[in-house]
Design an enzyme around this catalytic site. Structure first.
Site, short mmCIF file in Angstrom:
data_model
loop_
_atom_site.label_atom_id
_atom_site.label_comp_id
_atom_site.label_asym_id
_atom_site.label_seq_id
_atom_site.Cartn_x
_atom_site.Cartn_y
_atom_site.Cartn_z
N ASP A 80 50.04 35.25 25.12
CA ASP A 80 49.00 36.09 25.76
C ASP A 80 49.70 37.11 26.66
O ASP A 80 50.39 36.74 27.61
CB ASP A 80 48.07 35.18 26.56
CG ASP A 80 46.79 35.88 27.02
OD1 ASP A 80 46.80 37.13 27.12
OD2 ASP A 80 45.81 35.18 27.33
N ASP A 91 44.81 43.51 27.61
CA ASP A 91 45.02 42.05 27.58
C ASP A 91 44.82 41.62 26.14
O ASP A 91 43.75 41.85 25.56
CB ASP A 91 43.98 41.42 28.53
CG ASP A 91 44.15 39.92 28.70
OD1 ASP A 91 45.04 39.32 28.07
OD2 ASP A 91 43.36 39.34 29.48
N HIS A 150 36.67 38.42 29.84
CA HIS A 150 36.46 38.90 31.21
C HIS A 150 36.56 40.40 31.27
O HIS A 150 37.30 41.02 30.51
CB HIS A 150 37.53 38.27 32.12
CG HIS A 150 38.91 38.38 31.54
ND1 HIS A 150 39.74 39.42 31.82
CD2 HIS A 150 39.57 37.61 30.63
CE1 HIS A 150 40.87 39.27 31.13
NE2 HIS A 150 40.79 38.19 30.38
N HIS A 158 40.33 39.94 36.28
CA HIS A 158 39.11 39.15 36.08
C HIS A 158 37.97 39.74 36.88
O HIS A 158 37.82 39.45 38.05
CB HIS A 158 39.34 37.68 36.48
CG HIS A 158 40.25 36.96 35.55
ND1 HIS A 158 41.48 36.48 35.93
CD2 HIS A 158 40.12 36.65 34.24
CE1 HIS A 158 42.07 35.92 34.88
NE2 HIS A 158 41.27 36.00 33.85
N GLU A 183 38.08 36.66 24.29
CA GLU A 183 39.15 35.73 23.92
C GLU A 183 38.62 34.36 23.52
O GLU A 183 38.57 33.45 24.34
CB GLU A 183 40.24 35.63 24.98
CG GLU A 183 39.81 35.40 26.40
CD GLU A 183 41.01 35.35 27.34
OE1 GLU A 183 42.07 34.83 26.98
OE2 GLU A 183 40.88 35.86 28.48
N GLU A 271 42.73 37.34 21.06
CA GLU A 271 42.17 38.17 22.13
C GLU A 271 42.46 39.65 21.91
O GLU A 271 43.55 40.03 21.51
CB GLU A 271 42.78 37.75 23.48
CG GLU A 271 42.27 38.59 24.66
CD GLU A 271 42.80 38.11 26.01
OE1 GLU A 271 43.88 37.47 26.05
OE2 GLU A 271 42.15 38.38 27.03
CO CO Z 1 42.40 37.60 28.97
#
Ligand code: CO
Length: 286
Positions: A80, A91, A150, A158, A183, A271
């Site tokens: 990640d 992300d 998020h 976040h 994700e 993700e």
């Molecule tokens: Co994330």
């Protein structure tokens, strides 16, 4: 917008190359350092330490300072990556299957694609959770119900909205211009993660005067993070554990425990980051 797109392009490229380094026998620390180093080489910043979480662990693990672990045959490896350009974050995550868990990995990927296909203004986040859950359950696995996608904001990883991985009524309605990560996690276990004792990732959440010199040194060394998470591995000095504990206790740092499902279970993750457009979305991390 430009920053979001360039951070996304770099994250996509580095993650794809980095996933190729995950092989049985490879050193976890070397893989982490090479991927993180590649982001810096391209002239970008890390939005958080590279997360590498194995098997039943879903998220928030990374290499320790002297990590001697290597990848083993059979491992299900979540990678990640968060890249930022002037604070605008991409992300993205993928799962490398070193065993025979292709269906598990494709469940997470299919759930992500189904959710992305549904994104447009007016859709409720609970509907995204619904298609994620359906894709994962139709393949015989459980979505992890207490991990979510998020929202992303400048230097913040976040923010609202949360994107659930299970069906929900109501919640936030998507609007044009929202930026968030979806994700899905597919699990062979309970579909619920709990906190492990292991903590390798920290984040500064407030600033207060600090007396302990070693603690002050840590805070000075992470000042350039602008509140984004950092790894214990990045800190100066040999044994930052005591000052880290002091900083957590005094409410200056937050620590992220590794999150895992039942021992012996397996979790796959996929993700992407996207921006909601007039009639759909633009994925920044393809
Ligand atoms: Co994330």
């Amino acid at each position: 917008m430009e920053h979001y797109l360039e951070a996304g392009a770099v994250a996509a490229r580095v993650l794809k190359q980095g996933a190729g380094l995950v092989r049985p026998g490879a050193s976890i620390r070397e893989v982490v350092e090479r991927i993180e180093g590649q982001v810096a080489n391209e002239g970008f910043g890390l939005a958080f330490p590279l997360n590498i979480s194995l098997n039943e662990d879903a998220a928030h693990d990374t290499a320790t300072p002297g990590d001697e672990r290597t990848f083993a045959p059979g491992d299900v490896v979540k990678v990640d990556l968060g890249v930022h350009s002037e604070g605008y974050i991409a992300d993205t995550a993928t799962t490398v299957d070193l065993g025979n868990n292709g269906l598990l990995c494709s469940a997470a990927r299919a759930a992500l694609e189904a959710a992305i296909a549904l994104v447009r203004p007016g859709v409720m986040v609970g509907e995204l959770g619904g298609v994620i859950q359906a894709e994962i359950e139709s393949r015989g696995y459980r979505p992890v119900d207490n991990l979510t996608g998020h929202g992303l904001a400048r230097y913040q990883i976040h923010t609202p909205p949360n994107i659930p991985n299970v069906r929900m009524n109501g919640g936030t309605m998507l609007t044009e211009g929202m930026v968030f990560a979806i994700e899905p996690f597919a699990s062979t276990g309970r579909g619920h993660v709990t906190e492990r004792s292991r903590r390798e990732i920290y984040q500064q959440i407030s600033s207060k005067p600090i007396r302990l010199p070693k603690a002050r040194e840590i805070i000075e060394s992470v000042a350039t993070r602008e509140g984004m998470p950092f790894a214990r591995r990045w800190l100066p000095g040999d044994h930052p554990e005591v000052p880290l504990a002091v900083l957590v206790r005094s409410g200056i740092l937050h620590s992220y425990p590794v999150l895992g499902d039942l021992p012996g279970s397996l979790i796959a993750q996929a993700e992407h980051t996207l921006i909601v457009t007039t009639d759909g979305c633009q994925v920044t991390t393809r």
